[in-house]
Write a protein that holds these residues in place. Sequence first.
Motif, mmCIF file in Angstrom:
data_model
loop_
_atom_site.group_PDB
_atom_site.id
_atom_site.type_symbol
_atom_site.label_atom_id
_atom_site.label_comp_id
_atom_site.label_asym_id
_atom_site.label_seq_id
_atom_site.Cartn_x
_atom_site.Cartn_y
_atom_site.Cartn_z
ATOM 1 N N VAL A 1 40.851 72.410 46.839
ATOM 2 C CA VAL A 1 40.629 72.299 45.504
ATOM 3 C C VAL A 1 39.205 72.950 45.312
ATOM 4 O O VAL A 1 38.174 72.474 45.965
ATOM 5 N N TRP A 2 39.100 73.954 44.083
ATOM 6 C CA TRP A 2 37.680 74.378 43.707
ATOM 7 C C TRP A 2 37.512 73.647 42.445
ATOM 8 O O TRP A 2 38.379 73.842 41.428
ATOM 9 N N THR A 3 36.304 73.059 41.959
ATOM 10 C CA THR A 3 36.240 72.684 40.677
ATOM 11 C C THR A 3 35.138 73.168 40.015
ATOM 12 O O THR A 3 34.092 73.875 40.767
ATOM 13 N N ASP A 4 34.868 73.153 38.594
ATOM 14 C CA ASP A 4 33.755 73.615 38.068
ATOM 15 C C ASP A 4 32.371 73.070 38.187
ATOM 16 O O ASP A 4 31.428 73.906 37.798
ATOM 17 N N HIS A 5 32.324 71.942 38.847
ATOM 18 C CA HIS A 5 30.791 71.526 38.996
ATOM 19 C C HIS A 5 31.055 70.449 40.330
ATOM 20 O O HIS A 5 32.200 70.046 40.725
ATOM 21 N N ASP A 6 29.922 70.303 40.835
ATOM 22 C CA ASP A 6 30.059 69.444 41.908
ATOM 23 C C ASP A 6 30.610 67.976 41.901
ATOM 24 O O ASP A 6 30.621 67.480 40.838
ATOM 25 N N ILE A 7 31.581 67.695 42.740
ATOM 26 C CA ILE A 7 32.403 66.310 42.550
ATOM 27 C C ILE A 7 31.366 65.177 43.236
ATOM 28 O O ILE A 7 30.882 65.495 44.453
ATOM 29 N N GLU B 1 48.709 59.001 33.041
ATOM 30 C CA GLU B 1 49.616 58.527 31.948
ATOM 31 C C GLU B 1 50.830 58.245 32.551
ATOM 32 O O GLU B 1 51.715 57.534 32.075
ATOM 33 N N ASP B 2 51.431 58.672 33.748
ATOM 34 C CA ASP B 2 52.513 58.366 34.155
ATOM 35 C C ASP B 2 52.451 57.637 35.636
ATOM 36 O O ASP B 2 53.457 57.507 36.328
ATOM 37 N N GLY B 3 51.417 56.755 35.658
ATOM 38 C CA GLY B 3 51.260 55.774 36.599
ATOM 39 C C GLY B 3 50.150 55.942 37.432
ATOM 40 O O GLY B 3 49.445 57.281 37.618
ATOM 41 N N PRO B 4 49.855 55.027 38.317
ATOM 42 C CA PRO B 4 48.672 55.265 39.296
ATOM 43 C C PRO B 4 49.154 56.203 40.471
ATOM 44 O O PRO B 4 50.010 56.444 40.667
ATOM 45 N N ILE B 5 47.820 56.719 40.877
ATOM 46 C CA ILE B 5 48.045 57.842 41.814
ATOM 47 C C ILE B 5 46.618 57.738 42.834
ATOM 48 O O ILE B 5 45.742 57.147 42.251
ATOM 49 N N HIS B 6 46.757 57.598 44.049
ATOM 50 C CA HIS B 6 45.707 57.831 44.934
ATOM 51 C C HIS B 6 46.171 59.095 46.000
ATOM 52 O O HIS B 6 47.180 59.425 46.533
ATOM 53 N N ALA B 7 44.894 59.535 46.671
ATOM 54 C CA ALA B 7 45.045 60.426 47.645
ATOM 55 C C ALA B 7 45.090 59.660 48.822
ATOM 56 O O ALA B 7 44.569 58.606 49.105
ATOM 57 N N ASP B 8 45.889 60.227 49.929
ATOM 58 C CA ASP B 8 45.942 59.744 51.153
ATOM 59 C C ASP B 8 44.882 59.945 51.821
ATOM 60 O O ASP B 8 44.499 59.216 52.766
ATOM 61 N N ALA B 9 44.064 60.913 51.667
ATOM 62 C CA ALA B 9 42.878 61.381 52.354
ATOM 63 C C ALA B 9 42.182 62.374 51.176
ATOM 64 O O ALA B 9 42.702 63.076 50.834
ATOM 65 N N ILE B 10 40.857 62.302 51.290
ATOM 66 C CA ILE B 10 40.077 63.424 50.550
ATOM 67 C C ILE B 10 38.805 63.450 51.368
ATOM 68 O O ILE B 10 37.970 62.610 51.687
ATOM 69 N N SER B 11 38.169 64.738 51.216
ATOM 70 C CA SER B 11 36.928 65.057 51.756
ATOM 71 C C SER B 11 36.252 66.351 51.301
ATOM 72 O O SER B 11 37.019 67.154 50.663
ATOM 73 N N TYR B 12 35.069 66.557 51.264
ATOM 74 C CA TYR B 12 34.331 67.789 51.005
ATOM 75 C C TYR B 12 34.883 68.646 51.981
ATOM 76 O O TYR B 12 35.091 68.353 53.026
ATOM 77 N N ALA B 13 35.200 69.828 51.083
ATOM 78 C CA ALA B 13 36.079 71.051 52.049
ATOM 79 C C ALA B 13 34.997 71.680 53.064
ATOM 80 O O ALA B 13 35.306 72.363 54.061
ATOM 81 N N THR B 14 33.873 71.704 52.555
ATOM 82 C CA THR B 14 32.625 72.415 53.251
ATOM 83 C C THR B 14 31.522 71.490 53.388
ATOM 84 O O THR B 14 31.255 70.531 52.525
ATOM 85 N N ASP B 15 30.518 71.683 54.117
ATOM 86 C CA ASP B 15 29.244 71.055 54.321
ATOM 87 C C ASP B 15 28.441 71.302 53.234
ATOM 88 O O ASP B 15 27.518 70.483 52.962
ATOM 89 N N THR B 16 28.308 72.535 52.821
ATOM 90 C CA THR B 16 27.382 72.971 51.729
ATOM 91 C C THR B 16 28.017 72.690 50.233
ATOM 92 O O THR B 16 26.935 72.073 49.263
ATOM 93 N N ASP B 17 29.154 73.388 50.056
ATOM 94 C CA ASP B 17 29.660 73.388 48.322
ATOM 95 C C ASP B 17 30.165 71.767 48.072
ATOM 96 O O ASP B 17 31.092 71.534 48.701
ATOM 97 N N ARG B 18 29.547 71.181 47.235
ATOM 98 C CA ARG B 18 30.151 69.802 46.727
ATOM 99 C C ARG B 18 31.295 70.136 45.665
ATOM 100 O O ARG B 18 31.870 69.028 45.099
ATOM 101 N N ASN B 19 31.389 71.315 45.095
ATOM 102 C CA ASN B 19 32.760 71.498 44.257
ATOM 103 C C ASN B 19 33.721 72.075 45.005
ATOM 104 O O ASN B 19 34.775 72.598 44.312
ATOM 105 N N GLN B 20 33.880 71.765 46.306
ATOM 106 C CA GLN B 20 35.299 72.031 47.086
ATOM 107 C C GLN B 20 35.865 70.923 47.694
ATOM 108 O O GLN B 20 34.968 70.194 48.389
ATOM 109 N N ALA B 21 36.803 70.425 47.683
ATOM 110 C CA ALA B 21 37.487 69.346 48.417
ATOM 111 C C ALA B 21 38.772 69.736 48.723
ATOM 112 O O ALA B 21 39.533 70.575 48.412
#
Length: 245
Positions: free
Chosen positions: A143-149, A164-184
């Motif tokens: 995922v690429w976002t418009d600003h740092d996560i 709106e259609d119920g709860p959701i959680h990621a099974d895992a999530i991490s930054y995609a690179t060591d430098t860019d915080r806007n990629q996960a």
Amino acid sequence: TTLPDPNEQVRLNKYMANAGLCSRREADEFILQGLIKVNGEVVTELGTKISHSDVVEYDEKVVTLEKKCYILLNKPKDCVTTSDDPNGRLTVMDLVKGACNERIYPVGRLDRNTTGVLLLTNDGDLASKLTHPKFVKKKIYHVWTDHDITEDDMQRIADGIELEDGPIHADAISYATDTDRNQAGIEIHSGRNRIVRRIFESLGYHVTKLDRVYFAGLTKKNLPRGRWRYLTQEEVNYLKMGSFE
């Protein structure tokens, strides 16, 4: 492909799913509705077995067993996941034209601007296995976002948020690179519509790019965007055994 043993008996719903007509569940519906004939007679009994010499008809047309075709596409942007588009936009079917003579379908959907791993097949049984909520398979997105996560938001997504259609959680999530915080990188099992975009949007991020890098054990390794390849027999067996998450 080896020819089926003419005396082997197979359930009618399985035969129809193998023919790429529908899933077994849908076949049972058709049988109950009296839409299926065997040797000219309407059959409404679920669990009916037939042999390969029997003639099965659905909607006045003879159902024949097709060769199975499995295609992995690295879907490009600006391309819709439908069999045909009334607005004349580019569809994934345009990209796999000529891959096989059988009529294949995308398994699940990717948004027009989401790129990455997409499976197309005429194996109705496998398709319903991969998309059925009970068996929903692991998907990993870049995922690429418009600003740092923020780290707080990363944690929120892991813990679970309310949509709106119920709860959701990621099974895992991490930054995609060591430098860019806007990629996960986000791993998720849900089959809900536009789920990844909605997760980030609910926290105030705009997803500028979304790429599915993994689906049910398949990756787009060595497959350039917009290109397709046939699945290997090993991959097909692996999917059929359901030996992946």
